[in-house]
Design a protein around this motif. Structure first.
Motif, PDB file in Angstrom:
ATOM      1  N   LEU A  59       1.789  13.063   1.413  1.00 52.18           N
ATOM      2  CA  LEU A  59       1.896  12.627   2.798  1.00 52.18           C
ATOM      3  C   LEU A  59       2.795  11.238   2.246  1.00 52.18           C
ATOM      4  N   HIS A  60       3.321  10.718   3.254  1.00 54.98           N
ATOM      5  CA  HIS A  60       4.050   9.419   3.177  1.00 54.98           C
ATOM      6  C   HIS A  60       3.833   8.720   4.381  1.00 54.98           C
ATOM      7  N   VAL A  61       3.886   7.482   4.203  1.00 61.48           N
ATOM      8  CA  VAL A  61       3.663   6.461   5.445  1.00 61.48           C
ATOM      9  C   VAL A  61       4.933   5.547   5.544  1.00 61.48           C
ATOM     10  N   ALA A  62       5.374   5.649   6.708  1.00 62.91           N
ATOM     11  CA  ALA A  62       6.666   4.898   7.126  1.00 62.91           C
ATOM     12  C   ALA A  62       6.137   3.772   8.020  1.00 62.91           C
ATOM     13  N   ALA A  63       6.743   2.446   7.653  1.00 59.96           N
ATOM     14  CA  ALA A  63       6.326   1.261   8.378  1.00 59.96           C
ATOM     15  C   ALA A  63       7.669   1.254   9.292  1.00 59.96           C
ATOM     16  N   VAL A  64       7.319   1.085  10.552  1.00 59.03           N
ATOM     17  CA  VAL A  64       8.448   0.972  11.716  1.00 59.03           C
ATOM     18  C   VAL A  64       8.336  -0.288  12.532  1.00 59.03           C
ATOM     19  N   ASP A  65       9.401  -0.845  12.323  1.00 61.59           N
ATOM     20  CA  ASP A  65       9.898  -2.367  13.077  1.00 61.59           C
ATOM     21  C   ASP A  65      10.035  -2.012  14.537  1.00 61.59           C
ATOM     22  N   LEU A  66       8.739  -2.555  15.545  1.00 59.41           N
ATOM     23  CA  LEU A  66       8.778  -2.227  16.689  1.00 59.41           C
ATOM     24  C   LEU A  66       9.672  -2.780  17.544  1.00 59.41           C
ATOM     25  N   GLU A  67      10.221  -4.166  16.925  1.00 58.50           N
ATOM     26  CA  GLU A  67      11.237  -5.003  17.910  1.00 58.50           C
ATOM     27  C   GLU A  67      12.600  -3.821  17.611  1.00 58.50           C
ATOM     28  N   ALA A  68      13.034  -3.169  16.434  1.00 59.97           N
ATOM     29  CA  ALA A  68      14.113  -2.499  16.291  1.00 59.97           C
ATOM     30  C   ALA A  68      14.203  -1.259  17.332  1.00 59.97           C
ATOM     31  N   VAL A  69      12.981  -0.624  17.789  1.00 62.64           N
ATOM     32  CA  VAL A  69      13.099   0.408  18.605  1.00 62.64           C
ATOM     33  C   VAL A  69      12.778   0.040  20.057  1.00 62.64           C
ATOM     34  N   PRO A 101       4.662   6.800  -0.601  1.00 64.92           N
ATOM     35  CA  PRO A 101       3.643   7.771  -0.688  1.00 64.92           C
ATOM     36  C   PRO A 101       2.493   7.200  -0.225  1.00 64.92           C
ATOM     37  N   LEU A 102       1.572   8.105   0.495  1.00 64.88           N
ATOM     38  CA  LEU A 102       0.393   7.693   0.816  1.00 64.88           C
ATOM     39  C   LEU A 102      -0.701   7.395  -0.232  1.00 64.88           C
ATOM     40  N   GLU A 103      -1.119   6.365  -0.324  1.00 64.04           N
ATOM     41  CA  GLU A 103      -2.203   5.938  -1.532  1.00 64.04           C
ATOM     42  C   GLU A 103      -3.299   5.363  -0.877  1.00 64.04           C
ATOM     43  N   ARG A 104      -4.445   5.415  -1.510  1.00 66.76           N
ATOM     44  CA  ARG A 104      -5.722   4.709  -0.832  1.00 66.76           C
ATOM     45  C   ARG A 104      -6.269   3.706  -1.819  1.00 66.76           C
ATOM     46  N   LEU A 105      -6.597   2.602  -1.246  1.00 71.72           N
ATOM     47  CA  LEU A 105      -7.026   1.514  -2.129  1.00 71.72           C
ATOM     48  C   LEU A 105      -8.630   1.669  -2.455  1.00 71.72           C
ATOM     49  N   ASP A 106      -9.061   0.858  -3.254  1.00 70.63           N
ATOM     50  CA  ASP A 106     -10.485   1.326  -4.138  1.00 70.63           C
ATOM     51  C   ASP A 106     -11.570   1.462  -2.767  1.00 70.63           C
ATOM     52  N   ASP A 107     -11.311   0.923  -1.744  1.00 69.87           N
ATOM     53  CA  ASP A 107     -12.251   0.951  -0.468  1.00 69.87           C
ATOM     54  C   ASP A 107     -12.082   2.066   0.446  1.00 69.87           C
ATOM     55  N   GLY A 108     -11.076   2.738   0.012  1.00 64.99           N
ATOM     56  CA  GLY A 108     -10.824   4.012   0.888  1.00 64.99           C
ATOM     57  C   GLY A 108      -9.761   4.095   1.759  1.00 64.99           C
ATOM     58  N   THR A 109      -9.310   2.679   2.216  1.00 63.61           N
ATOM     59  CA  THR A 109      -8.481   2.525   3.198  1.00 63.61           C
ATOM     60  C   THR A 109      -6.815   3.009   2.455  1.00 63.61           C
ATOM     61  N   VAL A 110      -6.135   3.260   3.819  1.00 62.88           N
ATOM     62  CA  VAL A 110      -4.774   3.583   3.218  1.00 62.88           C
ATOM     63  C   VAL A 110      -4.054   2.487   2.982  1.00 62.88           C
ATOM     64  N   ARG A 111      -3.109   2.463   1.886  1.00 66.64           N
ATOM     65  CA  ARG A 111      -2.179   1.272   1.455  1.00 66.64           C
ATOM     66  C   ARG A 111      -1.148   1.213   2.210  1.00 66.64           C
ATOM     67  N   LEU A 112      -0.752   0.127   2.881  1.00 69.19           N
ATOM     68  CA  LEU A 112       0.414  -0.028   3.661  1.00 69.19           C
ATOM     69  C   LEU A 112       1.516  -0.107   2.903  1.00 69.19           C
ATOM     70  N   PRO A 113       2.665   0.492   3.015  1.00 72.37           N
ATOM     71  CA  PRO A 113       4.195   0.134   2.395  1.00 72.37           C
ATOM     72  C   PRO A 113       4.347  -1.138   2.359  1.00 72.37           C
ATOM     73  N   VAL A 114       4.788  -1.686   1.274  1.00 73.20           N
ATOM     74  CA  VAL A 114       5.287  -3.125   1.183  1.00 73.20           C
ATOM     75  C   VAL A 114       6.784  -3.187   1.836  1.00 73.20           C
ATOM     76  N   THR A 115       6.499  -4.345   2.815  1.00 67.52           N
ATOM     77  CA  THR A 115       7.789  -4.574   3.236  1.00 67.52           C
ATOM     78  C   THR A 115       8.398  -5.852   2.710  1.00 67.52           C
ATOM     79  N   GLY A 116       9.560  -6.180   3.235  1.00 67.60           N
ATOM     80  CA  GLY A 116      10.371  -7.398   2.818  1.00 67.60           C
ATOM     81  C   GLY A 116      10.811  -7.088   1.584  1.00 67.60           C
TER      82      GLY A 116
END
Length: 116
Positions: A59-69, A101-116
């Protein structure tokens, strides 16, 4: 409530490859059935993955710029009365500010893709 400027779409490896190759993504089967692309805020993402993608790999996570859409986003009530961002239109690669790619942090939450 101040609406976030970024929403997140969970994609399979095949869907992510198609987005990269074609520059656009019309939606997963559930998106096509419902008439919009389901997305989540950062706060909603882990629950979305746990509920709708449990047991799936690649699985993969895509960060979408809501201003762009722009006005293609509608905030609509869904799970537990929460407002979710729904994209009425095609997801284009140029509106994606980061993906990984979808990865989880130590606490189980999904790591967000790094933007910028």
């Amino acid at each position: 409530m101040t609406k976030p400027m970024t929403a997140y779409k969970v994609l399979t490896g095949e869907q992510m490859a198609a987005l990269e190759h074609d520059g656009s993504f019309a939606g997963a089967p559930v998106d096509l059935q419902d008439g919009y692309i389901h997305m989540s805020t950062a706060a909603q993402l882990t629950e979305t993955v746990d509920k709708h993608f449990a047991g799936q790999d690649d699985l993969h996570v895509a960060a979408v710029d809501l201003e762009a859409v722009g006005d293609k986003i509608r905030w609509e009530e869904s799970r537990g009365g929460q407002l979710f961002p729904h994209l009425y239109g095609t997801l284009t690669l140029d509106s994606v500010v980061a993906y990984s790619p979808l990865e989880r942090l130590d606490d189980g939450t999904v790591r967000l893709p790094v933007t910028g």
